[in-house]
Design a protein around this motif. Structure first.
Motif, PDB file in Angstrom:
ATOM      1  N   VAL A  73       1.025  -1.085  -0.014  1.00  9.24           N
ATOM      2  CA  VAL A  73      -0.070  -0.102   0.039  1.00  9.24           C
ATOM      3  C   VAL A  73       0.892   1.175  -0.003  1.00  9.24           C
ATOM      4  O   VAL A  73       0.654   2.148  -0.702  1.00  9.24           O
ATOM      5  N   ARG A  74       1.751   1.316   0.662  1.00 11.36           N
ATOM      6  CA  ARG A  74       2.906   2.465   0.839  1.00 11.36           C
ATOM      7  C   ARG A  74       3.545   2.702  -0.586  1.00 11.36           C
ATOM      8  O   ARG A  74       3.585   3.947  -0.894  1.00 11.36           O
ATOM      9  N   GLU A  75       3.712   1.465  -1.124  1.00  9.45           N
ATOM     10  CA  GLU A  75       4.514   1.702  -2.485  1.00  9.45           C
ATOM     11  C   GLU A  75       3.547   2.059  -3.577  1.00  9.45           C
ATOM     12  O   GLU A  75       3.735   2.451  -4.350  1.00  9.45           O
ATOM     13  N   ARG A  76       2.272   1.430  -3.688  1.00  5.96           N
ATOM     14  CA  ARG A  76       1.349   1.764  -4.696  1.00  5.96           C
ATOM     15  C   ARG A  76       0.265   2.738  -4.620  1.00  5.96           C
ATOM     16  O   ARG A  76      -0.259   3.259  -5.663  1.00  5.96           O
ATOM     17  N   VAL A  77      -0.080   2.997  -3.315  1.00  2.78           N
ATOM     18  CA  VAL A  77      -1.149   4.079  -3.132  1.00  2.78           C
ATOM     19  C   VAL A  77      -0.613   5.512  -2.946  1.00  2.78           C
ATOM     20  O   VAL A  77       0.447   5.489  -2.369  1.00  2.78           O
ATOM     21  N   PRO A  78      -0.943   6.256  -3.890  1.00  2.00           N
ATOM     22  CA  PRO A  78      -0.613   7.765  -3.755  1.00  2.00           C
ATOM     23  C   PRO A  78      -0.866   8.257  -2.601  1.00  2.00           C
ATOM     24  O   PRO A  78      -1.836   7.984  -2.011  1.00  2.00           O
ATOM     25  N   ARG A  79      -0.196   9.318  -2.043  1.00  5.43           N
ATOM     26  CA  ARG A  79      -0.510   9.926  -0.785  1.00  5.43           C
ATOM     27  C   ARG A  79      -1.857  10.515  -0.731  1.00  5.43           C
ATOM     28  O   ARG A  79      -2.498  10.890   0.524  1.00  5.43           O
ATOM     29  N   ASP A  80      -2.568  10.815  -1.785  1.00 10.20           N
ATOM     30  CA  ASP A  80      -3.858  11.372  -1.716  1.00 10.20           C
ATOM     31  C   ASP A  80      -5.131  10.324  -2.173  1.00 10.20           C
ATOM     32  O   ASP A  80      -6.126  10.561  -2.206  1.00 10.20           O
ATOM     33  N   GLY A  81      -4.514   9.201  -1.624  1.00 11.70           N
ATOM     34  CA  GLY A  81      -5.483   7.974  -2.169  1.00 11.70           C
ATOM     35  C   GLY A  81      -6.074   7.609  -0.573  1.00 11.70           C
ATOM     36  O   GLY A  81      -5.585   8.012   0.422  1.00 11.70           O
ATOM     37  N   LEU A  82      -7.225   7.194  -0.746  1.00  7.91           N
ATOM     38  CA  LEU A  82      -7.864   6.516   0.581  1.00  7.91           C
ATOM     39  C   LEU A  82      -8.182   4.997   0.439  1.00  7.91           C
ATOM     40  O   LEU A  82      -8.655   4.337  -0.694  1.00  7.91           O
TER      41      LEU A  82
ATOM     42  N   ASP B 295     -20.348  -1.067   2.914  1.00  5.82           N
ATOM     43  CA  ASP B 295     -20.917  -0.883   1.690  1.00  5.82           C
ATOM     44  C   ASP B 295     -19.857  -0.611   0.687  1.00  5.82           C
ATOM     45  O   ASP B 295     -20.276  -1.419  -0.532  1.00  5.82           O
ATOM     46  N   VAL B 296     -18.728  -0.260   0.768  1.00  6.68           N
ATOM     47  CA  VAL B 296     -17.832  -0.058  -0.438  1.00  6.68           C
ATOM     48  C   VAL B 296     -17.284  -1.225  -0.761  1.00  6.68           C
ATOM     49  O   VAL B 296     -16.973  -1.657  -1.544  1.00  6.68           O
ATOM     50  N   LEU B 297     -17.012  -2.191   0.485  1.00  8.52           N
ATOM     51  CA  LEU B 297     -16.382  -3.539   0.250  1.00  8.52           C
ATOM     52  C   LEU B 297     -17.234  -4.509  -0.612  1.00  8.52           C
ATOM     53  O   LEU B 297     -16.815  -5.303  -1.549  1.00  8.52           O
ATOM     54  N   GLU B 298     -18.606  -4.202  -0.590  1.00  3.86           N
ATOM     55  CA  GLU B 298     -19.547  -4.804  -1.326  1.00  3.86           C
ATOM     56  C   GLU B 298     -20.021  -4.096  -2.636  1.00  3.86           C
ATOM     57  O   GLU B 298     -20.823  -4.734  -3.300  1.00  3.86           O
ATOM     58  N   GLY B 299     -19.196  -2.991  -2.906  1.00  3.75           N
ATOM     59  CA  GLY B 299     -19.345  -2.395  -4.361  1.00  3.75           C
ATOM     60  C   GLY B 299     -19.880  -1.204  -4.587  1.00  3.75           C
ATOM     61  O   GLY B 299     -20.030  -0.602  -5.724  1.00  3.75           O
ATOM     62  N   ARG B 300     -20.219  -0.492  -3.253  1.00  2.78           N
ATOM     63  CA  ARG B 300     -20.409   1.046  -3.317  1.00  2.78           C
ATOM     64  C   ARG B 300     -19.493   1.987  -3.926  1.00  2.78           C
ATOM     65  O   ARG B 300     -18.215   1.698  -3.452  1.00  2.78           O
ATOM     66  N   ASP B 301     -19.761   2.890  -4.775  1.00  7.00           N
ATOM     67  CA  ASP B 301     -18.681   3.800  -5.201  1.00  7.00           C
ATOM     68  C   ASP B 301     -18.350   4.653  -4.019  1.00  7.00           C
ATOM     69  O   ASP B 301     -19.386   5.438  -3.437  1.00  7.00           O
ATOM     70  N   PRO B 302     -16.886   4.715  -3.621  1.00  4.43           N
ATOM     71  CA  PRO B 302     -16.589   5.505  -2.351  1.00  4.43           C
ATOM     72  C   PRO B 302     -16.814   6.798  -2.676  1.00  4.43           C
ATOM     73  O   PRO B 302     -16.931   7.751  -1.682  1.00  4.43           O
ATOM     74  N   ARG B 303     -16.956   7.303  -3.922  1.00  2.00           N
ATOM     75  CA  ARG B 303     -17.053   8.807  -4.413  1.00  2.00           C
ATOM     76  C   ARG B 303     -18.279   9.242  -3.899  1.00  2.00           C
ATOM     77  O   ARG B 303     -18.545  10.589  -3.808  1.00  2.00           O
ATOM     78  N   THR B 304     -19.442   8.563  -3.362  1.00  2.00           N
ATOM     79  CA  THR B 304     -20.891   8.861  -3.012  1.00  2.00           C
ATOM     80  C   THR B 304     -20.673   9.089  -1.287  1.00  2.00           C
ATOM     81  O   THR B 304     -21.856   9.100  -1.027  1.00  2.00           O
ATOM     82  N   LEU B 305     -19.842   8.686  -0.782  1.00  2.00           N
ATOM     83  CA  LEU B 305     -19.756   8.658   0.562  1.00  2.00           C
ATOM     84  C   LEU B 305     -19.402  10.334   1.224  1.00  2.00           C
ATOM     85  O   LEU B 305     -18.723  11.010   0.659  1.00  2.00           O
ATOM     86  N   PRO B 306     -20.043  10.434   2.227  1.00  3.59           N
ATOM     87  CA  PRO B 306     -19.747  11.964   2.945  1.00  3.59           C
ATOM     88  C   PRO B 306     -18.205  11.790   3.764  1.00  3.59           C
ATOM     89  O   PRO B 306     -18.329  11.535   4.835  1.00  3.59           O
TER      90      PRO B 306
ATOM     91  N   GLU C 258     -11.393  15.559  -0.175  1.00  2.31           N
ATOM     92  CA  GLU C 258     -11.430  14.861  -1.472  1.00  2.31           C
ATOM     93  C   GLU C 258     -10.197  14.046  -1.287  1.00  2.31           C
ATOM     94  O   GLU C 258      -9.413  14.445  -0.801  1.00  2.31           O
ATOM     95  N   TYR C 259     -10.452  12.989  -2.081  1.00  2.77           N
ATOM     96  CA  TYR C 259      -9.243  12.068  -2.409  1.00  2.77           C
ATOM     97  C   TYR C 259      -9.143  11.840  -3.855  1.00  2.77           C
ATOM     98  O   TYR C 259      -9.886  11.663  -4.429  1.00  2.77           O
TER      99      TYR C 259
ATOM    100  N   TYR D 100      -6.420  -3.825  -3.822  1.00  2.00           N
ATOM    101  CA  TYR D 100      -7.185  -3.523  -5.192  1.00  2.00           C
ATOM    102  C   TYR D 100      -7.305  -1.991  -5.519  1.00  2.00           C
ATOM    103  O   TYR D 100      -7.333  -1.169  -4.453  1.00  2.00           O
ATOM    104  N   GLU D 101      -7.372  -1.701  -6.540  1.00  2.00           N
ATOM    105  CA  GLU D 101      -7.720  -0.042  -7.045  1.00  2.00           C
ATOM    106  C   GLU D 101      -9.146  -0.352  -7.112  1.00  2.00           C
ATOM    107  O   GLU D 101      -9.325  -1.079  -8.026  1.00  2.00           O
ATOM    108  N   ILE D 102      -9.832   0.855  -6.683  1.00  2.00           N
ATOM    109  CA  ILE D 102     -11.340   1.034  -6.800  1.00  2.00           C
ATOM    110  C   ILE D 102     -11.337   1.871  -7.808  1.00  2.00           C
ATOM    111  O   ILE D 102     -11.412   3.192  -7.780  1.00  2.00           O
ATOM    112  N   PRO D 103     -12.171   1.623  -9.067  1.00  2.00           N
ATOM    113  CA  PRO D 103     -11.945   2.443 -10.383  1.00  2.00           C
ATOM    114  C   PRO D 103     -13.276   3.534  -9.975  1.00  2.00           C
ATOM    115  O   PRO D 103     -13.957   3.217  -9.419  1.00  2.00           O
TER     116      PRO D 103
END
Length: 150
Positions: A42-51, A104-115, A119-120, A147-150
């Motif tokens: 995760v440290r190597e592959r996820v950018p600093r602004d990723g969640l 919900d996200v782990l079951e497929g909800r788009d994380p962009r819809t979360l409060p 911004e990430y 995984y990356e969540i598209p």
């Protein structure tokens, strides 16, 4: 008499240390190589602004749920992992709400819809179970996948 007392204390201390070492070595490992490796990735592959979301959280205060601080190895933002030393310990309603959103996200909800409150740039998940097929695999070991969540 003083040397005999010191020798006795040293002997008792040695037995205590040996007993502690034996009990630790016989206990189940809490942080496994797989835990360390996935969060290093995760440290190597996820950018600093990723969640990062993870299945390694839950309602119980155990090493792989509410007391899970291993994601700290990554140095990245994790939605919810170790919460037991935070206000979520006593705010059961908020803890339940966040755990449900995480699930919900782990079951497929788009994380962009979360409060989320900020911004990430991108979203990821570390899981030990099945995931929505649309996710892009980045890394896998015997226990976890990133995984990356598209």
């Amino acid at each position: 008499a003083l040397p005999q007392v010191a020798a006795g204390v040293a002997a008792v201390s040695a037995v205590g240390v040996a007993t502690l070492a034996l009990s630790i070595s016989q206990g189940a490992l809490t942080l496994t190589t797989e835990d360390h490796d996935v969060w290093r990735e995760v440290r190597e592959r996820v950018p600093r602004d990723g969640l990062v979301f993870t299945s390694e959280t839950g309602r119980e205060i155990t090493g792989d749920q509410g007391w899970n601080y291993y994601p700290g190895v990554a140095g990245r933002a994790v939605y919810l992992a170790g919460w037991s030393s935070s206000p979520l310990l006593v705010d059961e309603a908020e803890r339940a709400r966040r755990l449900a959103l995480n699930q919900d996200v782990l079951e497929g909800r788009d994380p962009r819809t979360l409060p989320l409150g900020r911004e990430y740039g991108s979203f990821y998940a570390v899981v030990d179970d099945d995931t929505p097929r649309a996710w892009r695999p980045l890394y896998r070991n015997d226990r976890y996948a990133l995984y990356e969540i598209p």
